[in-house]
Design an enzyme around this catalytic site. Sequence first.
Site: not given
Length: 347
Positions: A95, A108, A115, A119, A122, A162-163, A215, A217, A334
Amino acid sequence: MPTQTETLPLLGQSVSELTDWVQTQGQPSYRGKQLHQWLYQKGARSLSEITVFPKQWRETLAETSIGRSAIHHCSIAPDETRKYLLRLADGLIIETVGIPTKKRLTVCVSSQVGCPMNCDFCATGKGGFTRNLQAHEIVDQVLTVQEDFQRRVSNVVFMGMGEPLLNLEQVVAAVRSLNQDVGIGQRSLTISTVGIPKQIQQLAQHHLQITFAVSLHASNQRLRHQLIPSANHYPLTALLDDCREYVKITGRRVTFEYILLAGVNDLPENAQQLAQHLKGFQSHVNLIPYNPINEADYQRPSKQNIQQFSEILQNHNIATSVRYSRGLEANAACGQLRASQAVNSKQ
Protein backbone atom coordinates in the site's frame (compact mmCIF):
# COMPACT_ATOMS: atom_id res chain seq x y z
CA MET A 1 25.06 -16.49 -16.87
CA PRO A 2 22.39 -13.91 -15.89
CA THR A 3 22.98 -10.35 -17.00
CA GLN A 4 22.97 -7.35 -14.67
CA THR A 5 19.56 -6.33 -15.97
CA GLU A 6 18.10 -9.69 -14.91
CA THR A 7 19.38 -9.39 -11.35
CA LEU A 8 19.13 -5.67 -10.68
CA PRO A 9 16.24 -3.48 -11.93
CA LEU A 10 17.33 -0.20 -13.44
CA LEU A 11 15.13 1.90 -11.15
CA GLY A 12 17.03 2.95 -8.04
CA GLN A 13 20.35 3.20 -9.84
CA SER A 14 22.27 6.47 -10.08
CA VAL A 15 23.27 8.22 -13.28
CA SER A 16 26.81 6.85 -13.00
CA GLU A 17 25.53 3.30 -12.49
CA LEU A 18 23.16 3.65 -15.44
CA THR A 19 26.02 5.02 -17.54
CA ASP A 20 28.11 1.98 -16.68
CA TRP A 21 25.19 -0.25 -17.64
CA VAL A 22 24.56 1.29 -21.06
CA GLN A 23 28.26 0.94 -21.84
CA THR A 24 28.12 -2.78 -21.03
CA GLN A 25 25.38 -2.89 -23.65
CA GLY A 26 27.73 -1.40 -26.24
CA GLN A 27 26.09 2.04 -26.15
CA PRO A 28 27.80 5.45 -25.78
CA SER A 29 28.04 6.90 -22.29
CA TYR A 30 25.60 9.77 -22.95
CA ARG A 31 22.79 7.20 -23.11
CA GLY A 32 23.17 6.89 -19.32
CA LYS A 33 21.94 10.44 -18.76
CA GLN A 34 19.10 9.86 -21.22
CA LEU A 35 18.07 6.70 -19.39
CA HIS A 36 18.25 8.49 -16.03
CA GLN A 37 15.98 11.28 -17.29
CA TRP A 38 13.42 8.88 -18.71
CA LEU A 39 13.33 6.78 -15.54
CA TYR A 40 13.07 9.54 -12.96
CA GLN A 41 11.68 12.59 -14.74
CA LYS A 42 9.48 11.08 -17.43
CA GLY A 43 8.44 7.99 -15.49
CA ALA A 44 9.15 5.41 -18.19
CA ARG A 45 7.69 2.00 -17.37
CA SER A 46 9.56 0.09 -20.06
CA LEU A 47 12.62 0.65 -22.19
CA SER A 48 10.46 0.47 -25.31
CA GLU A 49 9.00 3.87 -24.31
CA ILE A 50 12.38 5.60 -24.48
CA THR A 51 12.13 6.93 -28.01
CA VAL A 52 15.57 8.56 -28.00
CA PHE A 53 17.09 5.06 -27.94
CA PRO A 54 17.72 3.30 -31.26
CA LYS A 55 14.75 1.12 -32.21
CA GLN A 56 16.88 -1.97 -32.77
CA TRP A 57 18.46 -1.68 -29.33
CA ARG A 58 15.05 -1.18 -27.69
CA GLU A 59 13.84 -4.38 -29.30
CA THR A 60 16.75 -6.34 -27.82
CA LEU A 61 15.89 -4.96 -24.36
CA ALA A 62 12.23 -6.01 -24.43
CA GLU A 63 12.65 -8.33 -21.43
CA THR A 64 14.79 -5.96 -19.36
CA SER A 65 13.17 -4.96 -16.07
CA ILE A 66 12.95 -1.30 -15.16
CA GLY A 67 11.41 -2.23 -11.80
CA ARG A 68 7.98 -0.59 -11.89
CA SER A 69 4.87 -1.95 -10.16
CA ALA A 70 1.29 -2.02 -11.43
CA ILE A 71 -1.68 -0.27 -9.80
CA HIS A 72 -3.91 -3.10 -8.60
CA HIS A 73 -6.53 -0.82 -7.02
CA CYS A 74 -6.94 2.83 -6.01
CA SER A 75 -9.37 4.22 -3.44
CA ILE A 76 -10.13 7.94 -3.24
CA ALA A 77 -11.30 9.61 -0.02
CA PRO A 78 -13.52 12.73 0.00
CA ASP A 79 -10.47 14.84 0.93
CA GLU A 80 -8.82 13.60 -2.32
CA THR A 81 -6.31 11.38 -0.52
CA ARG A 82 -5.65 8.31 -2.65
CA LYS A 83 -4.71 4.87 -1.35
CA TYR A 84 -3.02 2.59 -3.87
CA LEU A 85 -2.66 -1.16 -3.81
CA LEU A 86 0.44 -1.84 -5.90
CA ARG A 87 1.25 -5.24 -7.36
CA LEU A 88 4.96 -6.01 -7.26
CA ALA A 89 6.88 -8.15 -9.76
CA ASP A 90 6.41 -11.26 -7.60
CA GLY A 91 2.65 -10.68 -7.31
CA LEU A 92 2.68 -9.39 -3.72
CA ILE A 93 0.57 -6.34 -2.83
CA ILE A 94 1.71 -3.27 -0.90
CA GLU A 95 0.00 0.00 0.00
CA THR A 96 0.99 3.56 -0.79
CA VAL A 97 -0.91 6.76 -0.01
CA GLY A 98 -0.88 10.07 -1.90
CA ILE A 99 -1.90 13.04 0.25
CA PRO A 100 -2.49 16.29 -1.67
CA THR A 101 -2.85 19.86 -0.41
CA LYS A 102 -2.71 23.10 -2.36
CA LYS A 103 1.01 23.47 -1.71
CA ARG A 104 2.22 19.89 -1.23
CA LEU A 105 1.89 16.35 -2.47
CA THR A 106 3.04 13.92 0.20
CA VAL A 107 3.54 10.21 -0.39
CA CYS A 108 3.33 7.74 2.49
CA VAL A 109 5.48 4.80 1.39
CA SER A 110 5.76 1.22 2.62
CA SER A 111 9.16 -0.29 3.43
CA GLN A 112 8.04 -3.89 3.92
CA VAL A 113 5.31 -6.22 2.70
CA GLY A 114 3.30 -6.40 5.91
CA CYS A 115 4.88 -5.62 9.28
CA PRO A 116 6.38 -7.83 12.04
CA MET A 117 5.88 -5.35 14.90
CA ASN A 118 2.24 -6.28 15.67
CA CYS A 119 1.27 -3.01 17.34
CA ASP A 120 -2.11 -3.58 18.98
CA PHE A 121 -3.84 -0.53 17.46
CA CYS A 122 -2.50 -0.90 13.89
CA ALA A 123 -4.15 -2.78 11.03
CA THR A 124 -0.93 -3.47 9.12
CA GLY A 125 0.59 -5.71 11.78
CA LYS A 126 -2.56 -7.82 11.97
CA GLY A 127 -1.73 -9.27 8.55
CA GLY A 128 1.76 -10.45 9.46
CA PHE A 129 5.06 -9.98 7.64
CA THR A 130 6.18 -11.32 4.25
CA ARG A 131 9.42 -9.63 3.16
CA ASN A 132 11.46 -6.44 2.95
CA LEU A 133 11.07 -4.13 -0.02
CA GLN A 134 14.00 -3.33 -2.28
CA ALA A 135 15.05 0.29 -2.84
CA HIS A 136 13.59 0.39 -6.34
CA GLU A 137 10.22 -0.83 -4.99
CA ILE A 138 10.18 2.12 -2.58
CA VAL A 139 11.19 4.68 -5.22
CA ASP A 140 8.56 3.24 -7.56
CA GLN A 141 5.81 4.12 -5.07
CA VAL A 142 6.73 7.80 -5.26
CA LEU A 143 6.90 7.80 -9.05
CA THR A 144 3.54 6.03 -9.27
CA VAL A 145 1.80 8.66 -7.12
CA GLN A 146 3.53 11.47 -8.99
CA GLU A 147 2.36 10.02 -12.31
CA ASP A 148 -1.22 9.48 -11.14
CA PHE A 149 -1.62 12.98 -9.68
CA GLN A 150 0.29 14.61 -12.54
CA ARG A 151 2.08 16.69 -9.89
CA ARG A 152 5.57 16.75 -8.48
CA VAL A 153 5.88 14.97 -5.14
CA SER A 154 7.23 17.38 -2.51
CA ASN A 155 7.40 15.17 0.61
CA VAL A 156 7.83 11.48 1.39
CA VAL A 157 7.12 9.82 4.74
CA PHE A 158 8.17 6.25 5.55
CA MET A 159 5.02 5.64 7.57
CA GLY A 160 3.28 3.01 5.43
CA MET A 161 3.43 -0.75 5.83
CA GLY A 162 6.46 -2.05 7.68
CA GLU A 163 9.20 -1.02 10.10
CA PRO A 164 11.84 0.98 8.17
CA LEU A 165 14.70 0.28 10.59
CA LEU A 166 14.31 -3.47 10.00
CA ASN A 167 15.10 -2.75 6.34
CA LEU A 168 17.66 -0.03 6.94
CA GLU A 169 20.04 -0.72 4.04
CA GLN A 170 17.31 -0.55 1.39
CA VAL A 171 15.54 2.38 3.07
CA VAL A 172 18.75 4.45 3.11
CA ALA A 173 19.39 3.52 -0.53
CA ALA A 174 15.84 4.65 -1.38
CA VAL A 175 16.34 7.92 0.51
CA ARG A 176 19.50 8.66 -1.46
CA SER A 177 17.77 7.85 -4.77
CA LEU A 178 14.71 9.96 -3.93
CA ASN A 179 17.06 12.82 -3.07
CA GLN A 180 19.67 12.56 -5.84
CA ASP A 181 17.66 11.00 -8.68
CA VAL A 182 14.04 12.10 -8.13
CA GLY A 183 15.11 15.47 -6.73
CA ILE A 184 13.33 15.59 -3.36
CA GLY A 185 15.27 17.39 -0.61
CA GLN A 186 16.33 15.18 2.31
CA ARG A 187 14.64 17.54 4.77
CA SER A 188 11.37 16.74 3.00
CA LEU A 189 11.83 13.03 3.77
CA THR A 190 10.70 11.45 7.07
CA ILE A 191 11.64 8.02 8.44
CA SER A 192 9.34 6.76 11.20
CA THR A 193 10.09 3.86 13.56
CA VAL A 194 8.65 2.27 16.68
CA GLY A 195 12.26 1.76 17.76
CA ILE A 196 14.65 -1.12 17.05
CA PRO A 197 17.62 -1.77 19.39
CA LYS A 198 20.95 -0.55 17.92
CA GLN A 199 19.34 0.55 14.66
CA ILE A 200 18.75 4.18 15.64
CA GLN A 201 22.47 4.70 16.07
CA GLN A 202 23.07 2.84 12.79
CA LEU A 203 20.74 5.32 11.07
CA ALA A 204 22.49 8.24 12.74
CA GLN A 205 25.85 7.14 11.32
CA HIS A 206 24.54 7.82 7.79
CA HIS A 207 24.27 11.55 8.73
CA LEU A 208 21.13 12.06 6.67
CA GLN A 209 19.29 15.38 6.84
CA ILE A 210 15.91 13.64 7.03
CA THR A 211 13.25 14.11 9.70
CA PHE A 212 13.46 11.22 12.18
CA ALA A 213 10.19 10.25 13.87
CA VAL A 214 9.75 7.76 16.71
CA SER A 215 6.34 6.21 17.35
CA LEU A 216 6.23 6.44 21.14
CA HIS A 217 2.48 6.08 21.87
CA ALA A 218 3.01 5.58 25.60
CA SER A 219 4.26 7.51 28.60
CA ASN A 220 5.62 4.54 30.58
CA GLN A 221 7.11 1.11 29.92
CA ARG A 222 4.08 -0.89 31.10
CA LEU A 223 1.74 0.93 28.76
CA ARG A 224 4.19 0.84 25.86
CA HIS A 225 4.58 -2.92 26.18
CA GLN A 226 0.80 -3.29 26.16
CA LEU A 227 0.48 -1.34 22.92
CA ILE A 228 3.73 -2.41 21.24
CA PRO A 229 4.74 -6.01 22.11
CA SER A 230 8.30 -5.52 20.81
CA ALA A 231 8.84 -2.88 23.50
CA ASN A 232 9.50 -5.74 25.92
CA HIS A 233 12.96 -5.99 24.33
CA TYR A 234 13.56 -2.24 24.14
CA PRO A 235 12.69 -0.38 27.37
CA LEU A 236 11.40 3.16 27.04
CA THR A 237 14.41 4.58 28.90
CA ALA A 238 16.84 2.85 26.50
CA LEU A 239 14.87 4.07 23.49
CA LEU A 240 14.97 7.67 24.73
CA ASP A 241 18.70 7.40 25.48
CA ASP A 242 19.30 6.26 21.88
CA CYS A 243 17.20 9.16 20.61
CA ARG A 244 19.34 11.60 22.60
CA GLU A 245 22.42 10.02 21.06
CA TYR A 246 20.83 10.45 17.62
CA VAL A 247 20.42 14.18 18.30
CA LYS A 248 24.04 14.37 19.46
CA ILE A 249 25.40 12.62 16.34
CA THR A 250 23.23 14.31 13.72
CA GLY A 251 22.37 17.69 15.24
CA ARG A 252 18.79 16.99 14.13
CA ARG A 253 15.83 16.97 16.53
CA VAL A 254 13.60 13.92 16.97
CA THR A 255 9.86 13.96 16.33
CA PHE A 256 7.80 11.78 18.66
CA GLU A 257 4.54 10.38 17.31
CA TYR A 258 1.91 9.73 19.99
CA ILE A 259 -1.41 8.16 18.97
CA LEU A 260 -4.05 9.19 21.51
CA LEU A 261 -6.33 6.32 22.60
CA ALA A 262 -9.36 7.29 24.69
CA GLY A 263 -9.03 6.19 28.31
CA VAL A 264 -5.77 4.35 27.60
CA ASN A 265 -2.92 6.83 27.10
CA ASP A 266 -4.68 10.21 26.89
CA LEU A 267 -5.03 10.95 30.61
CA PRO A 268 -3.46 14.03 32.25
CA GLU A 269 -1.11 11.75 34.17
CA ASN A 270 0.13 10.34 30.86
CA ALA A 271 0.84 13.85 29.60
CA GLN A 272 2.72 14.67 32.80
CA GLN A 273 4.82 11.48 32.51
CA LEU A 274 5.61 12.20 28.88
CA ALA A 275 6.61 15.75 29.72
CA GLN A 276 9.09 14.51 32.32
CA HIS A 277 10.65 12.07 29.84
CA LEU A 278 11.14 14.78 27.22
CA LYS A 279 12.25 17.61 29.49
CA GLY A 280 15.27 19.31 27.93
CA PHE A 281 15.04 17.10 24.84
CA GLN A 282 15.57 18.56 21.35
CA SER A 283 12.26 17.21 20.08
CA HIS A 284 8.76 17.82 18.77
CA VAL A 285 5.63 15.85 19.69
CA ASN A 286 2.97 15.00 17.12
CA LEU A 287 -0.29 14.02 18.82
CA ILE A 288 -2.40 11.82 16.52
CA PRO A 289 -6.03 11.12 17.46
CA TYR A 290 -6.66 7.41 16.95
CA ASN A 291 -8.01 6.24 13.59
CA PRO A 292 -10.41 3.29 14.07
CA ILE A 293 -9.85 -0.19 12.61
CA ASN A 294 -12.14 -3.22 12.71
CA GLU A 295 -9.55 -5.40 14.45
CA ALA A 296 -9.32 -3.29 17.64
CA ASP A 297 -11.76 -1.74 20.11
CA TYR A 298 -9.91 1.48 20.85
CA GLN A 299 -11.73 4.81 20.58
CA ARG A 300 -10.69 8.31 19.54
CA PRO A 301 -10.45 10.79 22.46
CA SER A 302 -12.72 13.79 22.75
CA LYS A 303 -11.49 17.13 21.45
CA GLN A 304 -11.43 18.35 25.05
CA ASN A 305 -9.06 15.56 26.12
CA ILE A 306 -6.84 16.11 23.07
CA GLN A 307 -6.60 19.81 23.85
CA GLN A 308 -5.89 19.15 27.53
CA PHE A 309 -3.09 16.70 26.71
CA SER A 310 -1.54 19.16 24.29
CA GLU A 311 -1.72 22.05 26.75
CA ILE A 312 0.02 20.06 29.50
CA LEU A 313 2.97 19.34 27.19
CA GLN A 314 3.13 22.94 26.01
CA ASN A 315 3.06 24.18 29.61
CA HIS A 316 6.26 22.16 30.08
CA ASN A 317 7.81 23.96 27.08
CA ILE A 318 7.58 20.92 24.82
CA ALA A 319 6.88 21.73 21.17
CA THR A 320 3.58 20.03 20.37
CA SER A 321 1.12 19.82 17.51
CA VAL A 322 -2.03 17.81 16.81
CA ARG A 323 -2.11 15.94 13.50
CA TYR A 324 -5.48 14.85 12.21
CA SER A 325 -4.89 12.14 9.60
CA ARG A 326 -6.08 12.43 6.01
CA GLY A 327 -7.78 9.65 4.04
CA LEU A 328 -9.82 8.26 6.93
CA GLU A 329 -12.79 7.28 4.75
CA ALA A 330 -10.58 5.27 2.38
CA ASN A 331 -8.79 3.42 5.23
CA ALA A 332 -5.67 5.32 4.21
CA ALA A 333 -5.03 7.12 7.49
CA CYS A 334 -2.28 6.43 10.03
CA GLY A 335 -2.61 2.88 11.40
CA GLN A 336 -5.26 1.80 8.87
CA LEU A 337 -3.09 0.44 6.05
CA ARG A 338 -3.77 -3.13 5.02
CA ALA A 339 -3.79 -4.89 1.65
CA SER A 340 -7.54 -4.64 1.11
CA GLN A 341 -9.80 -2.77 -1.28
CA ALA A 342 -12.19 0.04 -0.43
CA VAL A 343 -15.08 1.87 -2.01
CA ASN A 344 -14.93 4.85 -4.39
CA SER A 345 -12.36 3.02 -6.47
CA LYS A 346 -10.39 4.20 -9.45
CA GLN A 347 -8.65 1.66 -11.66
